[in-house]
Design an enzyme around this catalytic site. Structure first.
Site, PDB file in Angstrom:
ATOM      1  N   VAL A 116      71.931 -78.946 -20.317  1.00  0.00           N
ATOM      2  CA  VAL A 116      73.218 -78.747 -19.651  1.00  0.00           C
ATOM      3  C   VAL A 116      74.271 -79.686 -20.230  1.00  0.00           C
ATOM      4  O   VAL A 116      75.384 -79.276 -20.529  1.00  0.00           O
ATOM      5  CB  VAL A 116      73.093 -78.976 -18.133  1.00  0.00           C
ATOM      6  CG1 VAL A 116      74.453 -78.879 -17.444  1.00  0.00           C
ATOM      7  CG2 VAL A 116      72.136 -77.958 -17.530  1.00  0.00           C
ATOM      8  N   HIS A 195      54.049 -92.324 -11.896  1.00  0.00           N
ATOM      9  CA  HIS A 195      54.207 -92.958 -13.207  1.00  0.00           C
ATOM     10  C   HIS A 195      54.183 -94.487 -13.114  1.00  0.00           C
ATOM     11  O   HIS A 195      53.861 -95.168 -14.095  1.00  0.00           O
ATOM     12  CB  HIS A 195      55.504 -92.496 -13.882  1.00  0.00           C
ATOM     13  CG  HIS A 195      56.755 -93.114 -13.335  1.00  0.00           C
ATOM     14  ND1 HIS A 195      57.454 -92.587 -12.271  1.00  0.00           N
ATOM     15  CD2 HIS A 195      57.418 -94.242 -13.687  1.00  0.00           C
ATOM     16  CE1 HIS A 195      58.496 -93.348 -12.011  1.00  0.00           C
ATOM     17  NE2 HIS A 195      58.501 -94.354 -12.846  1.00  0.00           N
ATOM     18  N   ARG A 293      79.654-107.985 -14.156  1.00  0.00           N
ATOM     19  CA  ARG A 293      80.393-108.577 -13.036  1.00  0.00           C
ATOM     20  C   ARG A 293      79.486-108.758 -11.827  1.00  0.00           C
ATOM     21  O   ARG A 293      79.555-109.762 -11.116  1.00  0.00           O
ATOM     22  CB  ARG A 293      81.590-107.691 -12.679  1.00  0.00           C
ATOM     23  CG  ARG A 293      82.450-108.291 -11.571  1.00  0.00           C
ATOM     24  CD  ARG A 293      83.745-107.520 -11.384  1.00  0.00           C
ATOM     25  NE  ARG A 293      84.548-108.160 -10.352  1.00  0.00           N
ATOM     26  CZ  ARG A 293      85.033-107.550  -9.288  1.00  0.00           C
ATOM     27  NH1 ARG A 293      84.803-106.256  -9.112  1.00  0.00           N
ATOM     28  NH2 ARG A 293      85.757-108.195  -8.396  1.00  0.00           N
ATOM     29  N   LYS A 314      83.281-109.892  -1.679  1.00  0.00           N
ATOM     30  CA  LYS A 314      84.315-109.118  -2.372  1.00  0.00           C
ATOM     31  C   LYS A 314      83.733-107.994  -3.220  1.00  0.00           C
ATOM     32  O   LYS A 314      84.451-107.081  -3.646  1.00  0.00           O
ATOM     33  CB  LYS A 314      85.161-110.034  -3.251  1.00  0.00           C
ATOM     34  CG  LYS A 314      84.417-110.612  -4.452  1.00  0.00           C
ATOM     35  CD  LYS A 314      85.321-111.486  -5.299  1.00  0.00           C
ATOM     36  CE  LYS A 314      84.601-112.003  -6.534  1.00  0.00           C
ATOM     37  NZ  LYS A 314      85.486-112.860  -7.362  1.00  0.00           N
ATOM     38  N   ASN A 318      82.388-102.422  -4.497  1.00  0.00           N
ATOM     39  CA  ASN A 318      81.846-102.126  -5.823  1.00  0.00           C
ATOM     40  C   ASN A 318      80.365-101.742  -5.735  1.00  0.00           C
ATOM     41  O   ASN A 318      79.907-100.825  -6.427  1.00  0.00           O
ATOM     42  CB  ASN A 318      81.998-103.348  -6.735  1.00  0.00           C
ATOM     43  CG  ASN A 318      83.446-103.719  -6.960  1.00  0.00           C
ATOM     44  OD1 ASN A 318      84.037-104.422  -6.138  1.00  0.00           O
ATOM     45  ND2 ASN A 318      84.029-103.263  -8.050  1.00  0.00           N
ATOM     46  N   ARG A 326      75.073 -93.156  -7.813  1.00  0.00           N
ATOM     47  CA  ARG A 326      73.712 -92.625  -7.792  1.00  0.00           C
ATOM     48  C   ARG A 326      73.692 -91.214  -7.223  1.00  0.00           C
ATOM     49  O   ARG A 326      73.093 -90.301  -7.802  1.00  0.00           O
ATOM     50  CB  ARG A 326      72.808 -93.536  -6.953  1.00  0.00           C
ATOM     51  CG  ARG A 326      71.368 -93.049  -6.845  1.00  0.00           C
ATOM     52  CD  ARG A 326      70.591 -93.827  -5.788  1.00  0.00           C
ATOM     53  NE  ARG A 326      69.170 -93.522  -5.830  1.00  0.00           N
ATOM     54  CZ  ARG A 326      68.599 -92.463  -5.259  1.00  0.00           C
ATOM     55  NH1 ARG A 326      69.350 -91.601  -4.573  1.00  0.00           N
ATOM     56  NH2 ARG A 326      67.304 -92.261  -5.358  1.00  0.00           N
ATOM     57  N   TYR A 334      71.218 -85.045 -12.662  1.00  0.00           N
ATOM     58  CA  TYR A 334      69.767 -85.066 -12.588  1.00  0.00           C
ATOM     59  C   TYR A 334      69.216 -83.822 -11.911  1.00  0.00           C
ATOM     60  O   TYR A 334      68.173 -83.301 -12.309  1.00  0.00           O
ATOM     61  CB  TYR A 334      69.276 -86.298 -11.822  1.00  0.00           C
ATOM     62  CG  TYR A 334      69.772 -87.621 -12.345  1.00  0.00           C
ATOM     63  CD1 TYR A 334      70.063 -87.800 -13.695  1.00  0.00           C
ATOM     64  CD2 TYR A 334      69.941 -88.704 -11.493  1.00  0.00           C
ATOM     65  CE1 TYR A 334      70.517 -89.013 -14.167  1.00  0.00           C
ATOM     66  CE2 TYR A 334      70.388 -89.936 -11.959  1.00  0.00           C
ATOM     67  CZ  TYR A 334      70.684 -90.076 -13.304  1.00  0.00           C
ATOM     68  OH  TYR A 334      71.131 -91.287 -13.771  1.00  0.00           O
ATOM     69  N   ARG A 411      68.041 -68.693 -23.766  1.00  0.00           N
ATOM     70  CA  ARG A 411      68.795 -68.880 -22.517  1.00  0.00           C
ATOM     71  C   ARG A 411      68.563 -67.734 -21.540  1.00  0.00           C
ATOM     72  O   ARG A 411      69.422 -67.360 -20.745  1.00  0.00           O
ATOM     73  CB  ARG A 411      70.283 -68.999 -22.817  1.00  0.00           C
ATOM     74  CG  ARG A 411      71.066 -69.831 -21.809  1.00  0.00           C
ATOM     75  CD  ARG A 411      70.726 -71.294 -21.857  1.00  0.00           C
ATOM     76  NE  ARG A 411      71.564 -72.101 -20.972  1.00  0.00           N
ATOM     77  CZ  ARG A 411      71.527 -73.424 -20.901  1.00  0.00           C
ATOM     78  NH1 ARG A 411      70.698 -74.097 -21.662  1.00  0.00           N
ATOM     79  NH2 ARG A 411      72.295 -74.080 -20.083  1.00  0.00           N
TER      80      ARG A 411
END
Length: 583
Positions: A116, A195, A293, A314, A318, A326, A334, A411
């Site tokens: 893809v 795994h 960071r 702070k 983030n 994710r 995914y 395809r």
């Protein structure tokens, strides 16, 4: 350029140039390309010395010469497209230069995603190097900022080796191989395979086979350090007792938060693959992710009598963005519906070839593909190459497997039936149970029930933010992370309430569970669609939170009369518009 009697343009070994002060070449090296001036004379000298040694050796000496080498490698610097220059100490170089690790070059990181997103063709090899690098960056930063933690050079090496070897146990096409193996094992009444356990087994095999001089490479207590490395790969949950035999006190529990964080999911494994996968497939991450960071905003604090890695307050938004990234990657890359479809087709290919395509294992005993997980000698030989081998084979027993691969190349993918079903409000139901429920809705007059059953595929997609509460229910990932404020008290850690997350960033839900239905045979589409619609109408189900283009989810244009399924393009977008590059 004149050549020496040794057949080398660099003269005899005694004339080779060296940074260690040996005589320079009598011939000028002006014609030697820059990329070779440092290596070629050294390699030529090494080659000539080996020849001389072999000619002079007796039969006993020959055996010694061909024995496993215990040469201490020098450190190595490589350039990584994601993190830039990465310096690898001798121990990591020694681990990398083994067959058990080099096999990762043959395993695509994202399995079928490059069908893809064509750029998503990177391998587990570079991902593991990146994880080792980030692990080193984080633990070295903590060592420099908090000397009281008593982080030793051996600790740093162990953490880096764990990062390097954490994915040794992946099979062909990564997580898809796990799906294939466990389908076969479930039918045969065997326990599920993971795994992670294979990573531990392959690490043991790597150490055993290659006779690495671990003490000379920096490990002060090899037996304890190896046990520690394997536990770092496996991870340690907060409720797990402190393990014995690792040569470290419990105050170093925070080291388990770096490679495989079982506490809150923020580890360098995820930081590398979030950044690497999105950059390779898309060119740039769709949501910001800055591992450097984050690593420089962490601190080890004692929380509830356990040391853990905490972050500056702070960084809260983030960190939330990292979990959001994710979910985004799972949704659009995914577990993209076309990727899922191709994974089902390759899984079918491996199942069709399983009894007839064998790999030599321990003592050269032939092993079925699904049985290689029980024989690390055979498993170590597996790679994505097995599909090419099946395609190139003339074995008549592999004809059905080759037919499926031919469909993928053309395809001609399995068709997606109707739209996905949102299972969030439904009681837990296995995919096999859902398949039986759909088949129960078939028209009683329909005679080809077995063909419908053989054609029907139910595929589950479960997407979360990577965090669950004590009842195993997906929740806000920030609730598991501990923060600190250096302007108030750097040694006091606390959690952040859900209420502090701005409404503009708060999702309605932290998970999504969808069921996709495919048909292996085009001519079975209509009865499967009718049974699937009847099943959906018989149950109170929610529609997907995110709409999907009908161009991706409908059968090929003209396959059925108007008023049927309608639309254009199948799961593989044979005549549809597609969703994502090359969909």
């Amino acid at each position: 350029m004149d050549r020496s009697p040794h057949g080398s343009p660099y003269g005899s070994p005694q004339q080779s140039p060296s940074k260690r002060g040996r005589p320079l070449l009598e011939d000028s090296d002006d014609d030697i390309p820059l990329s070779q001036t440092d290596n070629a004379p050294r390699l030529a000298q090494s080659r000539d010395l080996r020849k001389a040694a072999l000619h002079a050796a007796t039969a006993v000496e020959m055996q010694r010469v061909t024995a496993p080498r215990n040469i201490i490698p020098s450190k190595r610097t490589i350039h990584d497209p994601i993190h830039g220059p990465i310096e690898l100490p001798p121990l990591l170089v020694a681990v990398m230069d083994t067959a058990e690790f080099q096999r990762l070059r043959k395993l695509k990181q994202l399995g079928c995603s490059d069908f893809v997103y064509p750029g998503a063709s990177h391998t587990r090899f570079e991902h593991c190097i990146g994880v080792s690098h980030l692990a080193g960056e984080m633990v070295e930063y903590l060592a420099s900022q908090q000397q009281e933690l008593d982080i030793t050079a051996s600790d740093i090496l162990c953490v880096r080796v764990a990062g390097l070897c954490h994915d040794l146990g992946h099979g062909p096409f990564s997580h898809m191989f796990e799906l294939f193996v466990n389908r076969v094992r479930e039918r045969e009444g065997k326990s599920h395979w993971h795994h992670e356990s294979a990573s531990i087994q392959l690490f043991d095999l790597l150490v055993e086979r290659n006779h690495l001089p671990l003490e000379d490479l920096g490990l002060t207590s090899p037996a304890e350090d190896l046990t520690f490395i394997k536990l770092l790969i496996e991870g340690l949950r907060p409720q797990d007792p402190w393990p014995a035999g690792i040569g470290r006190p419990e105050r170093k529990r925070f080291l388990f938060d770096i490679v495989a964080n079982k506490r809150n999911g923020i580890d360098v494994d995820k930081l590398d693959y979030f950044l690497r996968d999105s950059t390779s497939a898309l060119g740039t991450p769709p949501i910001g992710c800055d591992p450097a960071r984050l690593a420089h905003s962490c601190r080890v604090i004692d929380v509830d009598n356990q040391t853990q890695v905490c972050f500056e307050e702070k960084m809260a938004l983030n960190i939330f963005d990292i979990f959001r990234l994710r979910a985004w990657l799972h949704k659009y890359m995914y577990q993209h519906h076309t990727v899922n479809c191709i994974e089902e087709m390759i899984t079918d290919t491996l199942e069709a070839a399983n009894e007839f395509f064998c790999i030599p294992g321990k003592d050269d005993a032939p092993r079925r593909l699904s049985d290689c997980v029980d024989d690390m000698v055979a498993f170590c030989k597996l790679g994505d190459w097995i599909l090419s081998a099946i395609e190139a084979s003339t074995n008549a027993e592999l004809a059905s497997a080759r037919d499926i691969l031919s469909r993928i190349r053309k395809r001609e993918l399995y068709l997606t039936v109707h739209t996905p079903t949102n299972l969030a409000s439904m009681p837990d139901m296995k995919a096999s149970q859902m398949k039986s429920a759909i088949l129960a809705q078939l028209d009683p007059k329909f005679v080809n029930r077995q063909r419908v059953s053989d054609s029907l595929v139910v595929h589950y997609v479960f997407i979360t933010y990577g965090s669950k509460d004590e009842n195993d229910v997906p929740n806000n990932p920030l609730t598991s992370v501990r923060f600190f404020n250096p302007k108030v008290d750097s040694n006091r850690a606390y959690s952040i309430s859900d209420k502090k997350l701005p409404d503009i960033f708060a999702p309605k839900a932290f998970y999504e569970k969808l069921a996709y239905v495919y048909t292996r045979s085009d001519d079975m589409y209509e009865p499967i669609e009718q049974a699937y619609r009847a099943w959906r109408q018989s149950r109170p189900v929610d529609q997907p939170n995110t709409p999907f283009p009908t161009a991706n989810l409908s059968p090929r244009k003209g396959l059925f009369p108007p008023g049927g399924a309608g639309g254009a393009g199948g799961a593989g977008g044979r005549s549809g518009l597609g969703n994502g590059a090359g969909s």
